[in-house]
Scaffold this active site. Structure first.
Site, PDB file in Angstrom:
ATOM      1  N   LEU A 194      11.282 -20.375  -4.301  1.00 32.77           N
ATOM      2  CA  LEU A 194      10.316 -19.574  -3.462  1.00 32.77           C
ATOM      3  C   LEU A 194       8.902 -19.835  -4.267  1.00 32.77           C
ATOM      4  O   LEU A 194       8.824 -19.673  -5.378  1.00 32.77           O
ATOM      5  CB  LEU A 194      10.605 -18.041  -3.775  1.00 32.77           C
ATOM      6  CG  LEU A 194       9.585 -17.049  -3.147  1.00 32.77           C
ATOM      7  CD1 LEU A 194       9.739 -17.085  -1.616  1.00 32.77           C
ATOM      8  CD2 LEU A 194       9.727 -15.523  -3.479  1.00 32.77           C
TER       9      LEU A 194
ATOM     10  N   TRP B  16     -11.707  -2.964  -8.255  1.00 29.39           N
ATOM     11  CA  TRP B  16     -12.517  -2.519  -9.291  1.00 29.39           C
ATOM     12  C   TRP B  16     -13.302  -1.203  -9.280  1.00 29.39           C
ATOM     13  O   TRP B  16     -13.407  -0.703 -10.340  1.00 29.39           O
ATOM     14  CB  TRP B  16     -13.441  -3.637  -9.646  1.00 29.39           C
ATOM     15  CG  TRP B  16     -12.658  -4.937  -9.987  1.00 29.39           C
ATOM     16  CD1 TRP B  16     -12.804  -6.028  -9.250  1.00 29.39           C
ATOM     17  CD2 TRP B  16     -11.893  -5.216 -11.018  1.00 29.39           C
ATOM     18  NE1 TRP B  16     -12.063  -7.100  -9.706  1.00 29.39           N
ATOM     19  CE2 TRP B  16     -11.914  -6.716 -11.007  1.00 29.39           C
ATOM     20  CE3 TRP B  16     -11.747  -4.691 -12.144  1.00 29.39           C
ATOM     21  CZ2 TRP B  16     -10.955  -7.405 -11.878  1.00 29.39           C
ATOM     22  CZ3 TRP B  16     -10.992  -5.317 -13.251  1.00 29.39           C
ATOM     23  CH2 TRP B  16     -10.440  -6.616 -12.946  1.00 29.39           C
TER      24      TRP B  16
ATOM     25  N   SER C 217      -7.729  -5.191   5.269  1.00 33.28           N
ATOM     26  CA  SER C 217      -8.473  -5.145   4.018  1.00 33.28           C
ATOM     27  C   SER C 217      -8.655  -6.326   3.643  1.00 33.28           C
ATOM     28  O   SER C 217      -8.408  -6.263   2.139  1.00 33.28           O
ATOM     29  CB  SER C 217      -7.332  -3.970   3.321  1.00 33.28           C
ATOM     30  OG  SER C 217      -7.481  -2.869   4.065  1.00 33.28           O
TER      31      SER C 217
ATOM     32  N   ARG D 204      -4.857  -1.974   9.299  1.00 35.37           N
ATOM     33  CA  ARG D 204      -6.012  -3.030   8.876  1.00 35.37           C
ATOM     34  C   ARG D 204      -5.638  -3.733   7.876  1.00 35.37           C
ATOM     35  O   ARG D 204      -4.395  -3.879   7.270  1.00 35.37           O
ATOM     36  CB  ARG D 204      -7.184  -2.252   8.716  1.00 35.37           C
ATOM     37  CG  ARG D 204      -7.004  -1.298   7.268  1.00 35.37           C
ATOM     38  CD  ARG D 204      -8.199  -0.549   6.689  1.00 35.37           C
ATOM     39  NE  ARG D 204      -7.732   0.216   5.871  1.00 35.37           N
ATOM     40  CZ  ARG D 204      -7.966   1.695   6.002  1.00 35.37           C
ATOM     41  NH1 ARG D 204      -8.096   2.108   7.231  1.00 35.37           N
ATOM     42  NH2 ARG D 204      -7.591   2.487   5.106  1.00 35.37           N
TER      43      ARG D 204
ATOM     44  N   TRP E 246       2.663   7.907  -2.826  1.00 36.24           N
ATOM     45  CA  TRP E 246       4.130   8.182  -3.172  1.00 36.24           C
ATOM     46  C   TRP E 246       4.116   9.016  -4.286  1.00 36.24           C
ATOM     47  O   TRP E 246       4.892   9.895  -4.363  1.00 36.24           O
ATOM     48  CB  TRP E 246       4.704   6.824  -3.415  1.00 36.24           C
ATOM     49  CG  TRP E 246       6.204   6.962  -3.755  1.00 36.24           C
ATOM     50  CD1 TRP E 246       7.353   6.489  -2.903  1.00 36.24           C
ATOM     51  CD2 TRP E 246       6.604   6.925  -4.810  1.00 36.24           C
ATOM     52  NE1 TRP E 246       8.297   6.819  -3.852  1.00 36.24           N
ATOM     53  CE2 TRP E 246       8.066   7.035  -5.011  1.00 36.24           C
ATOM     54  CE3 TRP E 246       6.145   7.161  -6.415  1.00 36.24           C
ATOM     55  CZ2 TRP E 246       9.084   7.310  -6.260  1.00 36.24           C
ATOM     56  CZ3 TRP E 246       7.094   7.580  -7.410  1.00 36.24           C
ATOM     57  CH2 TRP E 246       8.330   7.330  -7.374  1.00 36.24           C
TER      58      TRP E 246
ATOM     59  N   ARG F 102     -12.001   1.529  -8.123  1.00 29.70           N
ATOM     60  CA  ARG F 102     -11.046   2.673  -8.509  1.00 29.70           C
ATOM     61  C   ARG F 102     -11.424   3.372  -9.821  1.00 29.70           C
ATOM     62  O   ARG F 102     -11.988   2.627 -10.629  1.00 29.70           O
ATOM     63  CB  ARG F 102      -9.611   2.344  -8.622  1.00 29.70           C
ATOM     64  CG  ARG F 102      -9.462   1.899  -7.013  1.00 29.70           C
ATOM     65  CD  ARG F 102      -7.848   1.940  -6.739  1.00 29.70           C
ATOM     66  NE  ARG F 102      -7.419   1.458  -5.516  1.00 29.70           N
ATOM     67  CZ  ARG F 102      -6.090   1.722  -4.906  1.00 29.70           C
ATOM     68  NH1 ARG F 102      -5.224   2.269  -5.978  1.00 29.70           N
ATOM     69  NH2 ARG F 102      -6.233   1.633  -3.810  1.00 29.70           N
TER      70      ARG F 102
ATOM     71  N   ASP G 218       0.892  -1.113  -0.113  1.00 31.15           N
ATOM     72  CA  ASP G 218      -0.052  -0.146  -0.095  1.00 31.15           C
ATOM     73  C   ASP G 218       0.861   1.500   0.020  1.00 31.15           C
ATOM     74  O   ASP G 218       2.107   1.395   0.654  1.00 31.15           O
ATOM     75  CB  ASP G 218      -0.923   0.064   1.056  1.00 31.15           C
ATOM     76  CG  ASP G 218      -1.958   0.877   1.284  1.00 31.15           C
ATOM     77  OD1 ASP G 218      -2.341   1.249  -0.184  1.00 31.15           O
ATOM     78  OD2 ASP G 218      -2.719   1.100   2.019  1.00 31.15           O
TER      79      ASP G 218
ATOM     80  N   HIS H 297       2.313   3.105  -9.039  1.00 33.64           N
ATOM     81  CA  HIS H 297       2.263   1.672  -9.490  1.00 33.64           C
ATOM     82  C   HIS H 297       3.377   1.279 -10.038  1.00 33.64           C
ATOM     83  O   HIS H 297       3.889   0.072  -9.672  1.00 33.64           O
ATOM     84  CB  HIS H 297       1.132   1.458 -10.189  1.00 33.64           C
ATOM     85  CG  HIS H 297      -0.430   1.734  -9.368  1.00 33.64           C
ATOM     86  ND1 HIS H 297      -0.447   1.657  -8.134  1.00 33.64           N
ATOM     87  CD2 HIS H 297      -1.490   2.651  -9.786  1.00 33.64           C
ATOM     88  CE1 HIS H 297      -1.547   1.997  -7.782  1.00 33.64           C
ATOM     89  NE2 HIS H 297      -2.262   2.575  -8.585  1.00 33.64           N
TER      90      HIS H 297
HETATM   91  C1  IPE Z   1      -1.468   0.060  -3.316  1.00 35.97           C
HETATM   92  O1  IPE Z   1      -1.446   1.462  -3.359  1.00 35.97           O
HETATM   93  C2  IPE Z   1      -1.685  -0.583  -4.893  1.00 35.97           C
HETATM   94  C3  IPE Z   1      -2.825  -1.041  -5.234  1.00 35.97           C
HETATM   95  C4  IPE Z   1      -3.832  -0.990  -4.426  1.00 35.97           C
HETATM   96  C5  IPE Z   1      -2.758  -1.833  -6.767  1.00 35.97           C
HETATM   97  P1  IPE Z   1      -2.276   2.449  -3.583  1.00 35.97           P
HETATM   98  O2  IPE Z   1      -2.729   2.587  -4.972  1.00 35.97           O
HETATM   99  O3  IPE Z   1      -3.643   1.777  -2.535  1.00 35.97           O
HETATM  100  O4  IPE Z   1      -1.639   3.873  -2.886  1.00 35.97           O
HETATM  101  P2  IPE Z   1      -2.612   4.804  -1.704  1.00 35.97           P
HETATM  102  O5  IPE Z   1      -3.032   4.043  -0.696  1.00 35.97           O
HETATM  103  O6  IPE Z   1      -3.404   5.731  -2.584  1.00 35.97           O
HETATM  104  O7  IPE Z   1      -1.410   5.566  -1.541  1.00 35.97           O
HETATM  105 MG    MG Z   2      -4.101   2.421  -0.612  1.00 36.78          MG
END
Ligand code: IPE
Ligand code: MG
Length: 231
Positions: free
Chosen positions: A113, A51, A178, A176, A7, A53, A2, A19
């Site tokens: 692994l 999904w 999640s 959490r 970032w 998002r 996360d 990403h």
């Molecule tokens: C996690 O980073 C990556 C995925 C869920 C694919 P986020 O995209 O949730 O990053 P924040 O939480 O918005 O910083």
């Molecule tokens: Mg996140």
């Protein structure tokens, strides 16, 4: 994994740039686990809820999976990694599903692994699909209700031939679960760090492992009992 979006935002970049950098961090952690002889690593790449998002972000993530998979698979294979995807892959494009199947088939016999990518995964989904599969077998007369115990249930989960996770790491500051591996983390040690995923490197992994090594795992026993077991 996360913190990719934050970032990127801190650098005035689009979330998708986060990403992309996240993929680099992922490569480092996989290498770090393989190098240390860790048996299994499961990465939460995309949840059943992701999904929701913005459509563009979802499609960038799907492209990234495909590109990263194509780019990384031979190096993973050469390093003996056995790659599997867990989650409901029926929602993915045919191209991505094909790439996943190829990668799994290529690395199926590898003994290094055990790497799981949880994609379109949810802990509740996993428990539900296990319950459905067992119910189906009961309905067919192949399984008796009394035989459904913890071990039997675990066999129906998507992680069926893996050890129970010892350590759960969440980056990005949230404390959490999640909807990650819910059943499986019953006795996992939890480690939360504010480090954003793209910044998570081998020193952070090492810190988590050292903290883990210092914990006493009692599995319901008293401290004294647990000490005796390890004596
Ligand atoms: C996690 O980073 C990556 C995925 C869920 C694919 P986020 O995209 O949730 O990053 P924040 O939480 O918005 O910083
Ligand atoms: Mg996140």
């Amino acid at each position: 994994m996360d913190g990719n979006g934050r970032w990127a935002r801190a650098r005035h970049l689009p979330r998708t740039a986060g990403h992309k950098r996240g993929v680099e961090a992922t490569r480092g952690v996989i290498r770090g686990c393989a190098r240390r002889g860790i048996e299994a690593l499961t990465l939460f790449a995309f949840s059943s809820e992701n999904w929701r998002r913005p459509r563009e972000e979802v499609s960038t993530l799907m492209d990234l999976f495909l590109v990263a998979l194509r780019r990384e698979i031979s190096a993973l294979h050469e390093n003996g990694v056995r790659l599997r995807f867990i989650g409901d892959r029926s929602a993915f494009s045919a191209r991505l599903r094909e790439q996943i199947e190829q990668a799994e088939a290529l690395t199926a016999e590898n003994t290094g692994l055990k790497l799981q990518i949880a994609a379109n995964y949810g802990g509740q989904w996993d428990i539900l699909q296990a319950a459905r599969a067992l119910a189906q077998r009961v309905a067919e007369g192949a399984l008796s209700v009394d035989d459904i115990d913890e071990a039997c249930f675990e066999q129906a989960l998507s992680t069926h031939d893996l050890p129970q996770p010892d350590l759960f790491i969440r980056t990005g500051g949230e404390q959490r679960i999640s909807n990650f591996l819910l059943w499986q983390i019953a006795y996992a040690e939890l480690w939360f760090t504010p480090v954003l995923w793209p910044d998570f490197d081998d020193t952070h992994l090492q810190a988590a492992l050292e903290d883990f090594a210092g914990r006493q795992r009692r599995f319901g026993l008293t401290g004294e009992q647990a000490e005796q077991q390890h004596a």
